[in-house]
Design an enzyme around this catalytic site. Structure first.
Site, PDB file in Angstrom:
ATOM      1  N   SER A  22       0.840  -1.149  -0.199  1.00 18.86           N
ATOM      2  CA  SER A  22      -0.066  -0.047  -0.189  1.00 18.86           C
ATOM      3  C   SER A  22       0.878   1.302  -0.118  1.00 18.86           C
ATOM      4  O   SER A  22       0.663   2.153  -0.795  1.00 18.86           O
ATOM      5  CB  SER A  22      -1.016  -0.027   1.272  1.00 18.86           C
ATOM      6  OG  SER A  22      -1.975  -0.853   0.959  1.00 18.86           O
ATOM      7  N   LYS A  72      -9.082  -5.102  11.648  1.00 24.54           N
ATOM      8  CA  LYS A  72     -10.248  -4.727  10.973  1.00 24.54           C
ATOM      9  C   LYS A  72     -11.598  -4.476  11.554  1.00 24.54           C
ATOM     10  O   LYS A  72     -12.572  -3.995  11.203  1.00 24.54           O
ATOM     11  CB  LYS A  72     -10.332  -5.347   9.679  1.00 24.54           C
ATOM     12  CG  LYS A  72      -9.455  -5.132   8.463  1.00 24.54           C
ATOM     13  CD  LYS A  72      -9.543  -5.733   7.207  1.00 24.54           C
ATOM     14  CE  LYS A  72      -8.619  -5.674   6.264  1.00 24.54           C
ATOM     15  NZ  LYS A  72      -8.628  -6.394   5.106  1.00 24.54           N
TER      16      LYS A  72
HETATM   17  P1  NAP Z   1      -8.173 -12.464   9.777  1.00 22.91           P
HETATM   18  O1  NAP Z   1      -9.140 -11.527  10.001  1.00 22.91           O
HETATM   19  O2  NAP Z   1      -6.853 -12.894  10.631  1.00 22.91           O
HETATM   20  O3  NAP Z   1      -8.685 -13.922   9.133  1.00 22.91           O
HETATM   21  C1  NAP Z   1      -7.895 -15.039   8.516  1.00 22.91           C
HETATM   22  C2  NAP Z   1      -8.650 -16.295   8.678  1.00 22.91           C
HETATM   23  O4  NAP Z   1      -7.841 -17.450   8.237  1.00 22.91           O
HETATM   24  C3  NAP Z   1      -9.337 -16.744   9.941  1.00 22.91           C
HETATM   25  O5  NAP Z   1     -10.336 -17.052   9.589  1.00 22.91           O
HETATM   26  C4  NAP Z   1      -8.513 -17.652  10.528  1.00 22.91           C
HETATM   27  O6  NAP Z   1      -9.084 -18.954  11.336  1.00 22.91           O
HETATM   28  C5  NAP Z   1      -8.024 -18.324   9.233  1.00 22.91           C
HETATM   29  N1  NAP Z   1      -6.508 -19.061   9.232  1.00 22.91           N
HETATM   30  C6  NAP Z   1      -5.620 -18.527   9.716  1.00 22.91           C
HETATM   31  N2  NAP Z   1      -4.518 -19.533   9.510  1.00 22.91           N
HETATM   32  C7  NAP Z   1      -5.087 -20.582   9.355  1.00 22.91           C
HETATM   33  C8  NAP Z   1      -4.568 -21.888   9.240  1.00 22.91           C
HETATM   34  N3  NAP Z   1      -3.374 -22.263   9.305  1.00 22.91           N
HETATM   35  N4  NAP Z   1      -5.458 -23.038   8.867  1.00 22.91           N
HETATM   36  C9  NAP Z   1      -6.844 -22.681   8.682  1.00 22.91           C
HETATM   37  N5  NAP Z   1      -7.275 -21.300   8.744  1.00 22.91           N
HETATM   38  C10 NAP Z   1      -6.617 -20.222   8.974  1.00 22.91           C
HETATM   39  O7  NAP Z   1      -7.304 -11.733   8.180  1.00 22.91           O
HETATM   40  P2  NAP Z   1      -8.156 -11.188   7.085  1.00 22.91           P
HETATM   41  O8  NAP Z   1      -7.954  -9.674   7.222  1.00 22.91           O
HETATM   42  O9  NAP Z   1      -9.255 -11.851   6.651  1.00 22.91           O
HETATM   43  O10 NAP Z   1      -6.863 -11.458   5.826  1.00 22.91           O
HETATM   44  C11 NAP Z   1      -6.878 -12.767   5.449  1.00 22.91           C
HETATM   45  C12 NAP Z   1      -6.161 -12.786   4.233  1.00 22.91           C
HETATM   46  O11 NAP Z   1      -6.513 -11.984   3.148  1.00 22.91           O
HETATM   47  C13 NAP Z   1      -4.573 -11.919   4.472  1.00 22.91           C
HETATM   48  O12 NAP Z   1      -3.580 -12.958   3.431  1.00 22.91           O
HETATM   49  C14 NAP Z   1      -4.559 -10.821   3.731  1.00 22.91           C
HETATM   50  O13 NAP Z   1      -3.426 -10.184   3.054  1.00 22.91           O
HETATM   51  C15 NAP Z   1      -5.485 -10.968   2.856  1.00 22.91           C
HETATM   52  N6  NAP Z   1      -6.186 -10.076   2.103  1.00 22.91           N
HETATM   53  C16 NAP Z   1      -5.961  -9.217   1.011  1.00 22.91           C
HETATM   54  C17 NAP Z   1      -6.703  -8.129   0.591  1.00 22.91           C
HETATM   55  C18 NAP Z   1      -6.206  -7.615  -0.871  1.00 22.91           C
HETATM   56  O14 NAP Z   1      -6.626  -6.465  -1.082  1.00 22.91           O
HETATM   57  N7  NAP Z   1      -5.979  -8.446  -1.775  1.00 22.91           N
HETATM   58  C19 NAP Z   1      -7.673  -7.675   1.230  1.00 22.91           C
HETATM   59  C20 NAP Z   1      -7.794  -7.978   2.676  1.00 22.91           C
HETATM   60  C21 NAP Z   1      -7.179  -9.438   3.038  1.00 22.91           C
HETATM   61  P3  NAP Z   1      -9.359 -18.539  12.649  1.00 22.91           P
HETATM   62  O15 NAP Z   1     -10.710 -17.613  12.810  1.00 22.91           O
HETATM   63  O16 NAP Z   1      -9.550 -19.620  13.261  1.00 22.91           O
HETATM   64  O17 NAP Z   1      -8.127 -17.802  13.459  1.00 22.91           O
END
Ligand code: NAP
Length: 283
Positions: A22, A72
């Protein structure tokens, strides 16, 4: 870009933020627009968010910020106003200073939808499968229902969390087609999925894993779309396997670009130079 005594500050609050593209994208846009702004990484530990927001409030040159993992959802009670879209999603990724305090919104849904809307499909026939149930999964669920997907299945690790996810998203979006499952149900869901979205961080940065094995990806119908919200590395292992299996593969870079463009417009009230931002990202 010249930093002066009047420069306004924007930034990204998260942990980690060192991998974030970003700053690169937003500072390229700021330069092209000739604005006296700068966009900086703002690493903040999960337990320090309230303290950080108070600090940012006290610095009057800070006019807004983005939020990424893990803030978030935790930011919401710290804000003075939340837009309808962010209320519907239940997550805020963009905050702006106003006369009436901090206003939070969500630009992830818009960014998420841009590459999907570019594909000509009858979405009303396409069941979506979302891996993960965090903040980005909420944006993905909102986006899939906005597209018209009749069924959206979400896979998570923790049953009580999934139950709450289902209840809040069903209420917020006023939808019927949302179901939640644990990873044990995966093999039953993959053969019917038309759009499979990874919202977990598995495969991000130095993690060379994939949320699905080759055998599991092989269960997905060949006409389906594999969408990984991760944008480093490009492609992720998940998308590499999906492409090799003749699925349409989309990575997270276009989402990053478009969520960032709308955020910049929210902060400045001016049109964002999307081509400049895309070039900065190597798109
Ligand atoms: P978050 O709120 O921390 O959510 C991550 C999710 O993944 C949670 O449900 C978590 O499970 C699960 N998880 C984490 N490690 C895991 C594992 N080893 N096995 C199974 N499930 C697992 O994060 P977020 O903000 O949603 O972001 C998630 C991803 O999306 C990141 O990689 C981020 O970079 C990407 N993203 C990209 C953009 C873009 O513009 N391209 C925008 C937003 C996010 P639990 O709930 O059980 O912990």
């Amino acid at each position: 870009m010249i930093i002066s005594g009047t420069t306004k500050i924007l930034g990204i609050v998260g942990n980690p933020v060192s991998h974030s593209l970003s700053p690169l994208m937003q500072n390229a846009a700021i330069s092209a627009m000739g604005l006296d702004y700068v966009y900086v990484p703002l690493p903040v530990e999960i337990t320090d968010l309230a303290l950080a927001v108070k600090g940012l409030e006290a610095i009057s040159s800070v006019v807004g910020f983005n939020l990424t993992i893990p803030h978030k959802q935790k930011i919401m009670p710290l804000l003075d106003r939340i837009t309808d879209v962010a209320k519907a999603v239940g997550a805020v990724n963009t905050v702006k200073r106003s006369d009436r305090g901090w206003i939070g919104t969500n630009t992830d849904v818009h960014g998420f939808l841009v590459p999907l809307k570019a594909i000509d499909r009858d979405w009303t026939n396409i069941p979506a499968l979302i891996l993960g149930s965090g903040g980005a999964a909420k944006a993905a669920v909102t986006g899939c229902f906005e597209l018209g997907c009749p069924v959206v299945n979400v896979i998570g690790r923790d049953r009580p969390k999934l139950k709450e996810f289902h209840q809040t998203m069903t209420e917020q979006l006023q939808v019927q087609g949302l179901s939640v499952h644990t990873w044990a149900d995966l093999e039953n869901l993959l053969p019917a999925a038309g759009l499979v979205i990874n919202t977990t961080p598995i495969g991000m940065g130095k993690d060379l894993g994939s949320p699905l094995t080759l055998e599991q990806i092989d269960l997905i119908p060949k006409v389906a779309i594999a969408y990984d919200l991760i944008y480093t590395p490009r492609p992720t292992k998940f998308l590499k396997i999906a492409q090799a299996q003749d699925l349409i593969a989309i990575d997270g870079l276009t989402m990053l670009l478009h969520q960032g463009a709308i955020a910049l417009e929210f902060w400045t009230g001016q049109s964002a130079p999307i081509a400049v931002m895309a070039k900065a990202l190597g798109l």
